[in-house]
Every structure is written in C-alpha cells, then in structure tokens.
Design a protein around this motif. Structure first.
Motif, PDB file in Angstrom:
ATOM      1  N   ARG A 115       0.830  -1.202   0.000  1.00 18.11           N
ATOM      2  CA  ARG A 115       0.000   0.000   0.000  1.00 18.11           C
ATOM      3  C   ARG A 115       0.867   1.256   0.000  1.00 18.11           C
ATOM      4  O   ARG A 115       1.053   1.927   1.017  1.00 18.11           O
ATOM      5  CB  ARG A 115      -0.931  -0.017   1.208  1.00 18.11           C
ATOM      6  N   GLY A 116       1.425   1.542  -1.138  1.00 16.43           N
ATOM      7  CA  GLY A 116       2.279   2.705  -1.278  1.00 16.43           C
ATOM      8  C   GLY A 116       3.008   2.642  -2.610  1.00 16.43           C
ATOM      9  O   GLY A 116       2.987   1.621  -3.297  1.00 16.43           O
ATOM     10  N   ALA A 117       3.677   3.729  -2.956  1.00 22.55           N
ATOM     11  CA  ALA A 117       4.421   3.802  -4.212  1.00 22.55           C
ATOM     12  C   ALA A 117       5.858   3.360  -3.995  1.00 22.55           C
ATOM     13  O   ALA A 117       6.480   3.701  -2.990  1.00 22.55           O
ATOM     14  CB  ALA A 117       4.387   5.228  -4.751  1.00 22.55           C
ATOM     15  N   PHE A 118       6.377   2.580  -4.938  1.00 25.03           N
ATOM     16  CA  PHE A 118       7.794   2.202  -4.887  1.00 25.03           C
ATOM     17  C   PHE A 118       8.355   2.206  -6.294  1.00 25.03           C
ATOM     18  O   PHE A 118       7.641   1.971  -7.271  1.00 25.03           O
ATOM     19  CB  PHE A 118       7.993   0.835  -4.223  1.00 25.03           C
ATOM     20  N   THR A 119       9.654   2.473  -6.375  1.00 17.64           N
ATOM     21  CA  THR A 119      10.316   2.500  -7.675  1.00 17.64           C
ATOM     22  C   THR A 119      10.642   1.102  -8.159  1.00 17.64           C
ATOM     23  O   THR A 119      10.494   0.782  -9.335  1.00 17.64           O
ATOM     24  CB  THR A 119      11.601   3.341  -7.594  1.00 17.64           C
ATOM     25  N   ARG A 120      11.111   0.238  -7.235  1.00 20.42           N
ATOM     26  CA  ARG A 120      11.452  -1.148  -7.577  1.00 20.42           C
ATOM     27  C   ARG A 120      10.803  -2.094  -6.574  1.00 20.42           C
ATOM     28  O   ARG A 120      10.783  -1.820  -5.376  1.00 20.42           O
ATOM     29  CB  ARG A 120      12.977  -1.361  -7.544  1.00 20.42           C
ATOM     30  N   GLY A 121      10.311  -3.208  -7.088  1.00 20.18           N
ATOM     31  CA  GLY A 121       9.777  -4.268  -6.242  1.00 20.18           C
ATOM     32  C   GLY A 121      10.623  -5.511  -6.417  1.00 20.18           C
ATOM     33  O   GLY A 121      10.748  -6.032  -7.533  1.00 20.18           O
ATOM     34  N   VAL A 122      11.228  -5.978  -5.333  1.00 23.50           N
ATOM     35  CA  VAL A 122      12.198  -7.078  -5.405  1.00 23.50           C
ATOM     36  C   VAL A 122      11.854  -8.144  -4.377  1.00 23.50           C
ATOM     37  O   VAL A 122      11.496  -7.827  -3.243  1.00 23.50           O
ATOM     38  CB  VAL A 122      13.633  -6.558  -5.151  1.00 23.50           C
ATOM     39  N   MET A 123      11.993  -9.407  -4.790  1.00 25.91           N
ATOM     40  CA  MET A 123      11.913 -10.524  -3.851  1.00 25.91           C
ATOM     41  C   MET A 123      13.292 -11.156  -3.736  1.00 25.91           C
ATOM     42  O   MET A 123      13.931 -11.472  -4.726  1.00 25.91           O
ATOM     43  CB  MET A 123      10.903 -11.577  -4.320  1.00 25.91           C
ATOM     44  N   ASP A 124      13.731 -11.329  -2.495  1.00 26.83           N
ATOM     45  CA  ASP A 124      15.037 -11.896  -2.157  1.00 26.83           C
ATOM     46  C   ASP A 124      14.781 -13.300  -1.600  1.00 26.83           C
ATOM     47  O   ASP A 124      14.292 -13.452  -0.491  1.00 26.83           O
ATOM     48  CB  ASP A 124      15.687 -10.975  -1.115  1.00 26.83           C
ATOM     49  N   VAL A 125      15.091 -14.340  -2.396  1.00 27.49           N
ATOM     50  CA  VAL A 125      14.857 -15.720  -1.984  1.00 27.49           C
ATOM     51  C   VAL A 125      16.160 -16.306  -1.438  1.00 27.49           C
ATOM     52  O   VAL A 125      17.199 -16.266  -2.107  1.00 27.49           O
ATOM     53  CB  VAL A 125      14.383 -16.580  -3.173  1.00 27.49           C
ATOM     54  N   SER A 126      16.112 -16.847  -0.219  1.00 29.92           N
ATOM     55  CA  SER A 126      17.288 -17.528   0.324  1.00 29.92           C
ATOM     56  C   SER A 126      16.890 -18.917   0.795  1.00 29.92           C
ATOM     57  O   SER A 126      15.818 -19.102   1.374  1.00 29.92           O
ATOM     58  CB  SER A 126      17.903 -16.731   1.486  1.00 29.92           C
ATOM     59  N   GLY A 127      17.755 -19.901   0.520  1.00 27.85           N
ATOM     60  CA  GLY A 127      17.446 -21.260   0.928  1.00 27.85           C
ATOM     61  C   GLY A 127      18.563 -22.217   0.609  1.00 27.85           C
ATOM     62  O   GLY A 127      19.568 -21.848  -0.017  1.00 27.85           O
ATOM     63  N   PHE A 149       8.307  -7.084 -11.434  1.00 30.77           N
ATOM     64  CA  PHE A 149       9.109  -7.366 -10.246  1.00 30.77           C
ATOM     65  C   PHE A 149      10.422  -8.065 -10.609  1.00 30.77           C
ATOM     66  O   PHE A 149      10.578  -8.604 -11.703  1.00 30.77           O
ATOM     67  CB  PHE A 149       8.322  -8.231  -9.261  1.00 30.77           C
ATOM     68  N   VAL A 150      11.345  -8.069  -9.658  1.00 26.33           N
ATOM     69  CA  VAL A 150      12.652  -8.704  -9.814  1.00 26.33           C
ATOM     70  C   VAL A 150      12.805  -9.755  -8.721  1.00 26.33           C
ATOM     71  O   VAL A 150      12.361  -9.543  -7.586  1.00 26.33           O
ATOM     72  CB  VAL A 150      13.789  -7.658  -9.715  1.00 26.33           C
ATOM     73  N   VAL A 151      13.436 -10.874  -9.067  1.00 24.08           N
ATOM     74  CA  VAL A 151      13.737 -11.908  -8.072  1.00 24.08           C
ATOM     75  C   VAL A 151      15.236 -12.148  -8.053  1.00 24.08           C
ATOM     76  O   VAL A 151      15.845 -12.418  -9.105  1.00 24.08           O
ATOM     77  CB  VAL A 151      13.037 -13.243  -8.385  1.00 24.08           C
ATOM     78  N   ASN A 152      15.840 -12.053  -6.878  1.00 27.38           N
ATOM     79  CA  ASN A 152      17.242 -12.405  -6.669  1.00 27.38           C
ATOM     80  C   ASN A 152      17.314 -13.603  -5.721  1.00 27.38           C
ATOM     81  O   ASN A 152      16.350 -13.903  -5.018  1.00 27.38           O
ATOM     82  CB  ASN A 152      18.009 -11.229  -6.076  1.00 27.38           C
ATOM     83  N   GLY A 153      18.462 -14.278  -5.691  1.00 25.85           N
ATOM     84  CA  GLY A 153      18.573 -15.457  -4.854  1.00 25.85           C
ATOM     85  C   GLY A 153      19.907 -15.576  -4.143  1.00 25.85           C
ATOM     86  O   GLY A 153      20.940 -15.142  -4.657  1.00 25.85           O
ATOM     87  N   LEU A 154      19.849 -16.173  -2.945  1.00 23.70           N
ATOM     88  CA  LEU A 154      21.052 -16.560  -2.221  1.00 23.70           C
ATOM     89  C   LEU A 154      20.964 -18.060  -1.960  1.00 23.70           C
ATOM     90  O   LEU A 154      20.096 -18.511  -1.205  1.00 23.70           O
ATOM     91  CB  LEU A 154      21.186 -15.801  -0.902  1.00 23.70           C
ATOM     92  N   ALA A 155      21.830 -18.822  -2.608  1.00 30.24           N
ATOM     93  CA  ALA A 155      21.820 -20.277  -2.512  1.00 30.24           C
ATOM     94  C   ALA A 155      22.853 -20.735  -1.491  1.00 30.24           C
ATOM     95  O   ALA A 155      24.051 -20.476  -1.655  1.00 30.24           O
ATOM     96  CB  ALA A 155      22.120 -20.891  -3.871  1.00 30.24           C
ATOM     97  N   VAL A 156      22.380 -21.407  -0.436  1.00 34.33           N
ATOM     98  CA  VAL A 156      23.270 -21.972   0.586  1.00 34.33           C
ATOM     99  C   VAL A 156      23.614 -23.397   0.135  1.00 34.33           C
ATOM    100  O   VAL A 156      22.729 -24.241  -0.009  1.00 34.33           O
ATOM    101  CB  VAL A 156      22.588 -21.975   1.968  1.00 34.33           C
ATOM    102  N   LEU A 157      24.886 -23.658  -0.076  1.00 35.60           N
ATOM    103  CA  LEU A 157      25.311 -24.873  -0.773  1.00 35.60           C
ATOM    104  C   LEU A 157      25.695 -26.025   0.143  1.00 35.60           C
ATOM    105  O   LEU A 157      26.277 -27.007  -0.328  1.00 35.60           O
ATOM    106  CB  LEU A 157      26.493 -24.544  -1.691  1.00 35.60           C
ATOM    107  N   ASN A 158      25.340 -25.948   1.416  1.00 37.54           N
ATOM    108  CA  ASN A 158      25.790 -26.977   2.357  1.00 37.54           C
ATOM    109  C   ASN A 158      25.179 -28.353   2.078  1.00 37.54           C
ATOM    110  O   ASN A 158      25.788 -29.377   2.377  1.00 37.54           O
ATOM    111  CB  ASN A 158      25.482 -26.558   3.798  1.00 37.54           C
ATOM    112  N   GLU A 159      23.968 -28.392   1.508  1.00 37.91           N
ATOM    113  CA  GLU A 159      23.308 -29.670   1.257  1.00 37.91           C
ATOM    114  C   GLU A 159      23.276 -30.033  -0.218  1.00 37.91           C
ATOM    115  O   GLU A 159      23.321 -31.213  -0.575  1.00 37.91           O
ATOM    116  CB  GLU A 159      21.873 -29.626   1.803  1.00 37.91           C
TER     117      GLU A 159
END
Length: 206
Positions: A115-127, A149-159
């Motif tokens: 509920r508001g104005a934004f210049t960029r909408g981003v989802m940060d996926v980590s797992g 929208f934009v989606v970025n990711g952080l991949a945890v490589l332990n498994e």
C-alpha cells in the motif's frame, strides 16, 4: 504510506532441510546486516530516502507466513527496529518440503498488495534446497517478472552443491537480477550483507 525507492520481500526457507541452529544463523545474519552502517546508508541513498522490507517464511504448499510486516526504513532508528523484529521472529511455518514456486507466488502477492508507491519491487529468496513440491518456480517467476518485479537469490550450498544453477535457471529474473552462493550457514551473515548492498543499490552496484 510515503513512497520508497525499494519494496523488498525477504523470502526465507524454513523447510525441513533448515535445522534449528541454521534458522538462527539466518535470522541473525539478516539482523546483523540491517545493523551494518553501509547497508543502512544504502537504504536511505535513493530519491525517496527510504525502503520498505517485509520478511516471509516458507516451506510446504500452503505454509507461508509473514514474520515481519512491512516496515519503512528511513534512518538508523528504523533499521534498528527492523533488525530487532527479525531477531525476534519465530519459526512460524512447519518444517517440510521445499515448495519454492508457492513461496514465490506468495512473495509476489505481498509486493502486489503493498500500500504505497515504490520505484522497484524485489523478492530476495534464500534457501538451501531445490524445489520439490507444488508449482514449478520458473513459470511463477515469469509471471512476477511480467508484472514488473525482480527476483534475486542466495543459494546456501551446504546440502546441494549444484543449487546455484537451479536458482539461476528457475528462480531469478527481471532487470539486473542475480544469484549468489554461500558455502554454508556459518558464512550466511556476510553473504546476506553483500547481497543486500547489491540489491538495495540496484543496477548501480556491481
């Protein structure tokens, strides 16, 4: 709500592959990042001088829960409040499968309902695991990107040592999108700090 430069959804894996200690390291890593002076400076460096952040936990189909509601950050005090809220966030979803596509759909819904104005909408996926239940993430990603929208990711490589490739192929998308790896949860805090700096800065940050 006043305008922001960035509306950011932190979509955090809380499936069964993430144990109690690993969940604590993730939450602690996010909290530490929002206390970091460089991250705080980036959050107020845009035209609107503010960003909004929400944190969502996810696991199974139907198991997505907002742990930190949208919080507008326009200075150090706001960033401190965000950090405290992240640290206090309980594990609101049951451990289970990795319904990554369902999680991404829920994250896009949060951005769409902002509920508001934004210049960029981003989802940060980590797992730390590839999709194994529910909708395939690729088509969900494409719908979100088509909506702007934009989606970025952080991949945890332990498994899963090949997880970064899965994130590149099936998760990230949109202008300037990127995926970063981190070897394990012990290195999560520094990885998420670097990721947030790049994410908040957008195309200006390499």
């Amino acid at each position: 709500m006043e305008p922001v430069d960035l509306a950011l959804v932190l979509a955090v894996d809380a499936s069964s592959s993430v144990d109690f200690d690993e969940f604590g390291l993730m939450m602690g890593g996010y909290a530490a990042a929002f206390r970091d002076a460089e991250v705080q400076a980036a959050m107020v460096s845009g035209t609107a001088g503010a960003v909004s952040v929400t944190l969502m936990l996810w696991s199974n189909i139907g198991a997505q829960a907002v742990g930190v509601p949208w919080l507008r950050v326009a200075g150090a005090a706001d960033a401190g409040a965000l950090s405290a809220a992240v640290e206090a966030c309980p594990r609101l979803v049951p451990a289970g499968a990795t319904a990554l596509g369902e999680a991404m759909a829920a994250g896009f819904a949060l951005l769409g309902a902002y509920r508001g104005a934004f210049t960029r909408g981003v989802m940060d996926v980590s797992g730390d695991g590839a999709w194994n239940q529910g909708r395939s993430p690729g088509p969900v990603r494409d719908i979100g990107v088509a909506a702007g929208f934009v989606v970025n990711g952080l991949a945890v490589l332990n498994e899963e040592p090949d997880l970064l490739a899965h994130y590149v192929e099936e998760v990230i998308g949109g202008p300037g999108s990127f995926a970063m790896p981190t070897a394990d949860y012990a290195s999560f805090a520094e990885a998420i700090r670097r990721k947030l700096l790049r994410e908040i800065g957008g195309a200006m940050v390499a």
